[in-house]
Design a protein around this motif. Sequence first.
Motif, PDB file in Angstrom:
ATOM      1  N   CYS A  78     -17.342 -50.343  99.440  1.00  0.00           N
ATOM      2  CA  CYS A  78     -16.907 -51.727  99.584  1.00  0.00           C
ATOM      3  C   CYS A  78     -15.412 -51.715  99.876  1.00  0.00           C
ATOM      4  O   CYS A  78     -14.639 -51.109  99.137  1.00  0.00           O
ATOM      5  CB  CYS A  78     -17.202 -52.525  98.318  1.00  0.00           C
ATOM      6  SG  CYS A  78     -16.475 -54.173  98.351  1.00  0.00           S
ATOM      7  N   CYS A  81     -13.416 -53.708  96.736  1.00  0.00           N
ATOM      8  CA  CYS A  81     -13.237 -53.174  95.377  1.00  0.00           C
ATOM      9  C   CYS A  81     -13.406 -51.660  95.288  1.00  0.00           C
ATOM     10  O   CYS A  81     -13.136 -51.068  94.257  1.00  0.00           O
ATOM     11  CB  CYS A  81     -14.212 -53.846  94.413  1.00  0.00           C
ATOM     12  SG  CYS A  81     -15.913 -53.332  94.653  1.00  0.00           S
ATOM     13  N   THR A  83     -16.177 -49.854  95.342  1.00  0.00           N
ATOM     14  CA  THR A  83     -17.403 -49.286  94.801  1.00  0.00           C
ATOM     15  C   THR A  83     -18.346 -48.907  95.947  1.00  0.00           C
ATOM     16  O   THR A  83     -18.074 -49.196  97.111  1.00  0.00           O
ATOM     17  CB  THR A  83     -18.098 -50.282  93.842  1.00  0.00           C
ATOM     18  OG1 THR A  83     -19.032 -49.545  93.042  1.00  0.00           O
ATOM     19  CG2 THR A  83     -18.837 -51.371  94.583  1.00  0.00           C
ATOM     20  N   CYS A  91     -21.624 -57.083  97.753  1.00  0.00           N
ATOM     21  CA  CYS A  91     -21.193 -56.152  96.718  1.00  0.00           C
ATOM     22  C   CYS A  91     -21.417 -56.747  95.325  1.00  0.00           C
ATOM     23  O   CYS A  91     -20.889 -57.809  95.015  1.00  0.00           O
ATOM     24  CB  CYS A  91     -19.720 -55.828  96.924  1.00  0.00           C
ATOM     25  SG  CYS A  91     -19.080 -54.765  95.631  1.00  0.00           S
ATOM     26  N   ASN A  93     -20.294 -55.582  92.666  1.00  0.00           N
ATOM     27  CA  ASN A  93     -19.143 -55.285  91.815  1.00  0.00           C
ATOM     28  C   ASN A  93     -18.045 -56.341  91.944  1.00  0.00           C
ATOM     29  O   ASN A  93     -17.335 -56.621  90.998  1.00  0.00           O
ATOM     30  CB  ASN A  93     -18.596 -53.904  92.176  1.00  0.00           C
ATOM     31  CG  ASN A  93     -17.753 -53.301  91.098  1.00  0.00           C
ATOM     32  OD1 ASN A  93     -18.161 -53.246  89.943  1.00  0.00           O
ATOM     33  ND2 ASN A  93     -16.561 -52.855  91.450  1.00  0.00           N
ATOM     34  N   CYS A  94     -17.915 -56.922  93.134  1.00  0.00           N
ATOM     35  CA  CYS A  94     -16.810 -57.882  93.305  1.00  0.00           C
ATOM     36  C   CYS A  94     -17.225 -59.235  93.861  1.00  0.00           C
ATOM     37  O   CYS A  94     -16.498 -60.202  93.706  1.00  0.00           O
ATOM     38  CB  CYS A  94     -15.694 -57.265  94.142  1.00  0.00           C
ATOM     39  SG  CYS A  94     -16.105 -56.949  95.856  1.00  0.00           S
TER      40      CYS A  94
HETATM   41 ZN   LIG Z   1     -16.854 -54.819  96.175  1.00  0.00          ZN
END
Ligand SMILES: [Zn+2]
Length: 224
Positions: A78, A81, A83, A91, A93-94
């Motif tokens: 990504c 972020c 990941t 994503c 994660n973000c």
């Molecule tokens: Zn991300």
Amino acid sequence: MKFQSLQVDLAFLDLNGRFNKMQNINEIEELIKLISKLPGLGPKSAKRIVLKLINNRDELVKPMANILAQVYKNVIRCQSCGTLKSNSLGCNNCENTKEKYNKICVVEDIADQWSIENSNIYKGYFHILGGTISSAGQRKEDLLINSLVERVTKENIEEVILATSATVEGQTTAYYIQDSLKKTSAKVTKLAQGLPVGGEIENLDDGTLYSAFKNRAGINTNSD
Ligand SMILES: [Zn+2]
């Protein structure tokens, strides 16, 4: 019995210079070279792994070749972020996070994020640098520090926790990030005393990690 046969096979492969010319199995030598580049593995373990693979073509080589091709095609980093994510999805994660947080924890690797998540001591976003400033061949742009600054501003982040390793590289990187974050209003903190010198986050036990988090200290002038 098995051990004995492995020894013989290893000795056989040790002759691979001569053997390759005769039998034309450069593929094996190439595979050994690649596997020995993996963390924690040297040429000897790489040979053992390759032998295991070759002896289990259908159970290991075939599915592994398939999944490696898929990983190569579908898994990307990504760019926001850091990941790993599927290139056809957003994503987790973000972007697609269920909760809104006011903290971001900055780590070197995803393995560090996993350690921190498993220890249940932190609730917030993660930013994965993918290395440190002085890692061999690591460019500053690859660490996604500009995107960290963007995230901090966009998400109204109040605290950035620098959880880089207690190594020279980790601390240099932390200093550089702290400097980059001066233009934001976020408080920057760093994991504390509990972290042994040279300690890598991934290898810390939960107790040490807990105390490092709990005793983290502000390192910029606009902190409270
Ligand atoms: Zn991300």
